[in-house]
Design an enzyme around this catalytic site. Structure first.
Site, mmCIF file in Angstrom:
data_model
loop_
_atom_site.group_PDB
_atom_site.id
_atom_site.type_symbol
_atom_site.label_atom_id
_atom_site.label_comp_id
_atom_site.label_asym_id
_atom_site.label_seq_id
_atom_site.Cartn_x
_atom_site.Cartn_y
_atom_site.Cartn_z
ATOM 1 N N ASP A 183 0.879 -1.173 0.000
ATOM 2 C CA ASP A 183 0.000 0.000 0.000
ATOM 3 C C ASP A 183 0.913 1.218 0.000
ATOM 4 O O ASP A 183 1.470 1.591 1.026
ATOM 5 C CB ASP A 183 -0.886 -0.016 1.270
ATOM 6 C CG ASP A 183 -1.829 1.187 1.308
ATOM 7 O OD1 ASP A 183 -1.619 2.154 0.547
ATOM 8 O OD2 ASP A 183 -2.779 1.162 2.108
ATOM 9 N N TRP A 234 5.749 -3.757 8.083
ATOM 10 C CA TRP A 234 4.832 -4.878 8.207
ATOM 11 C C TRP A 234 5.177 -5.912 7.139
ATOM 12 O O TRP A 234 5.694 -5.576 6.071
ATOM 13 C CB TRP A 234 3.379 -4.438 8.200
ATOM 14 C CG TRP A 234 2.691 -4.402 6.872
ATOM 15 C CD1 TRP A 234 2.699 -3.387 5.986
ATOM 16 C CD2 TRP A 234 1.869 -5.429 6.336
ATOM 17 N NE1 TRP A 234 1.942 -3.716 4.907
ATOM 18 C CE2 TRP A 234 1.418 -4.949 5.101
ATOM 19 C CE3 TRP A 234 1.473 -6.690 6.788
ATOM 20 C CZ2 TRP A 234 0.581 -5.706 4.293
ATOM 21 C CZ3 TRP A 234 0.642 -7.439 5.988
ATOM 22 C CH2 TRP A 234 0.191 -6.943 4.742
ATOM 23 N N ASP A 254 8.793 1.184 4.443
ATOM 24 C CA ASP A 254 8.605 2.512 3.857
ATOM 25 C C ASP A 254 9.961 3.217 3.803
ATOM 26 O O ASP A 254 10.841 2.965 4.638
ATOM 27 C CB ASP A 254 7.627 3.352 4.703
ATOM 28 C CG ASP A 254 6.187 2.887 4.528
ATOM 29 O OD1 ASP A 254 5.916 2.159 3.544
ATOM 30 O OD2 ASP A 254 5.338 3.252 5.365
ATOM 31 N N ASN A 299 -1.682 -2.786 6.395
ATOM 32 C CA ASN A 299 -0.651 -2.091 5.600
ATOM 33 C C ASN A 299 -0.890 -0.601 5.410
ATOM 34 O O ASN A 299 -0.036 0.090 4.892
ATOM 35 C CB ASN A 299 -0.465 -2.791 4.241
ATOM 36 C CG ASN A 299 -1.684 -2.657 3.333
ATOM 37 O OD1 ASN A 299 -2.660 -2.014 3.689
ATOM 38 N ND2 ASN A 299 -1.617 -3.293 2.171
ATOM 39 N N VAL A 354 -0.494 2.119 6.950
ATOM 40 C CA VAL A 354 0.145 2.809 8.072
ATOM 41 C C VAL A 354 1.420 3.457 7.553
ATOM 42 O O VAL A 354 2.101 2.884 6.694
ATOM 43 C CB VAL A 354 0.505 1.774 9.187
ATOM 44 C CG1 VAL A 354 1.385 2.412 10.257
ATOM 45 C CG2 VAL A 354 -0.750 1.171 9.799
ATOM 46 N N TRP A 375 4.880 3.791 8.105
ATOM 47 C CA TRP A 375 5.881 3.093 8.914
ATOM 48 C C TRP A 375 7.113 3.954 9.180
ATOM 49 O O TRP A 375 8.061 3.497 9.825
ATOM 50 C CB TRP A 375 6.274 1.763 8.254
ATOM 51 C CG TRP A 375 5.122 0.811 8.229
ATOM 52 C CD1 TRP A 375 4.396 0.450 7.156
ATOM 53 C CD2 TRP A 375 4.544 0.149 9.358
ATOM 54 N NE1 TRP A 375 3.390 -0.410 7.523
ATOM 55 C CE2 TRP A 375 3.453 -0.606 8.880
ATOM 56 C CE3 TRP A 375 4.817 0.122 10.732
ATOM 57 C CZ2 TRP A 375 2.643 -1.387 9.702
ATOM 58 C CZ3 TRP A 375 4.018 -0.659 11.557
ATOM 59 C CH2 TRP A 375 2.950 -1.401 11.042
ATOM 60 N N TYR A 423 6.911 10.349 4.529
ATOM 61 C CA TYR A 423 6.839 9.113 3.747
ATOM 62 C C TYR A 423 7.105 9.398 2.268
ATOM 63 O O TYR A 423 6.495 10.290 1.684
ATOM 64 C CB TYR A 423 5.458 8.457 3.902
ATOM 65 C CG TYR A 423 5.211 7.388 2.857
ATOM 66 C CD1 TYR A 423 5.855 6.161 2.925
ATOM 67 C CD2 TYR A 423 4.357 7.635 1.780
ATOM 68 C CE1 TYR A 423 5.654 5.193 1.943
ATOM 69 C CE2 TYR A 423 4.151 6.670 0.797
ATOM 70 C CZ TYR A 423 4.804 5.449 0.888
ATOM 71 O OH TYR A 423 4.619 4.505 -0.082
ATOM 72 N N THR A 453 7.636 2.829 -0.963
ATOM 73 C CA THR A 453 7.694 1.544 -0.250
ATOM 74 C C THR A 453 8.459 0.510 -1.079
ATOM 75 O O THR A 453 8.259 0.419 -2.297
ATOM 76 C CB THR A 453 6.256 1.027 0.030
ATOM 77 O OG1 THR A 453 5.519 2.053 0.694
ATOM 78 C CG2 THR A 453 6.256 -0.228 0.882
HETATM 79 N N1 ABN Z 1 2.925 2.264 4.285
HETATM 80 C C1 ABN Z 1 2.593 3.212 3.307
HETATM 81 C C2 ABN Z 1 1.746 4.298 3.808
HETATM 82 C C3 ABN Z 1 2.338 5.503 4.141
HETATM 83 C C4 ABN Z 1 1.565 6.542 4.595
HETATM 84 C C5 ABN Z 1 0.214 6.355 4.756
HETATM 85 C C6 ABN Z 1 -0.369 5.154 4.426
HETATM 86 C C7 ABN Z 1 0.414 4.125 3.952
#
Ligand code: ABN
Length: 174
Positions: free
Chosen positions: A76, A101, A120, A148, A150, A152, A161, A164
């Site tokens: 993701d 993850w 990430d 996923n 999130v 990271w 971010y 990934t």
């Molecule tokens: N793990 C990728 C991601 C980053 C920021 C927000 C959602 C997903």
């Protein structure tokens, strides 16, 4: 005397006509011959045609820049392969997330399930290219370790971010 000069004139004229006639035909034949030989030889000359049908580098994208690539079955985020990194390395100027993850994806070439860590890459703004949202075996957000969606980068010095990666970290036990 007049008759003699008349006769010489006539002879000279006839000779001149004959020469002109012959010369004209010969040069026409010569030109035709040159044209035919040239037409036959020129196509057989050793031209360098090696580049004529060369494929352009951009013609076929690398498979790992696709969301469908097997390692990306539960990713993701933006693929780092589209952002200056590789399938398992962050782009220059970013660093891997300290937490991550792990998903499970099957490699269609050997039919083995591999553990894929979706690190990430942190420290730069969002890459914005090749966004994928695959969720094979993902579970809802109440359980962070199997979710996923999130950022990271939360535990890094910079939580910005960027993209990934999909690094193989083991083989799944069945
Ligand atoms: N793990 C990728 C991601 C980053 C920021 C927000 C959602 C997903």
């Amino acid at each position: 005397m007049k008759r003699l000069s008349h006769w010489i004139d006539a002879l000279t004229e006839r000779q001149a006509r004959r020469t002109a006639h012959h010369q004209g035909r010969r040069s026409a034949l010569t030109r035709l011959g040159q044209w035919m030989v040239g037409g036959a030889v020129v196509p057989t000359l050793p031209w360098d045609r090696s580049q004529a049908f060369a494929a352009t580098p951009a013609a076929k994208p690398a498979p790992d820049t696709s969301c469908e690539y097997w390692r990306n079955c539960a990713i993701d985020g933006f693929l780092c392969t589209c952002c200056g990194g590789s399938i398992s390395q962050c782009p220059p100027g970013t660093e891997m997330s300290k937490v991550t993850w792990v998903g499970t994806c099957r490699n269609p070439k050997d039919n083995i399930d591999y553990l894929i860590s979706y690190y990430d890459c942190c420290g730069k703004p969002s890459c914005g290219r090749c966004l994928c949202n695959n969720n094979e075996r993902e579970r809802p957000g109440y359980s962070m370790g199997i979710h996923n969606d999130v950022n990271w980068c939360m535990a890094n010095a910079s939580s910005a971010y960027h993209c990934t990666v999909s690094a193989i970290v083991g083989v799944a036990k069945s």
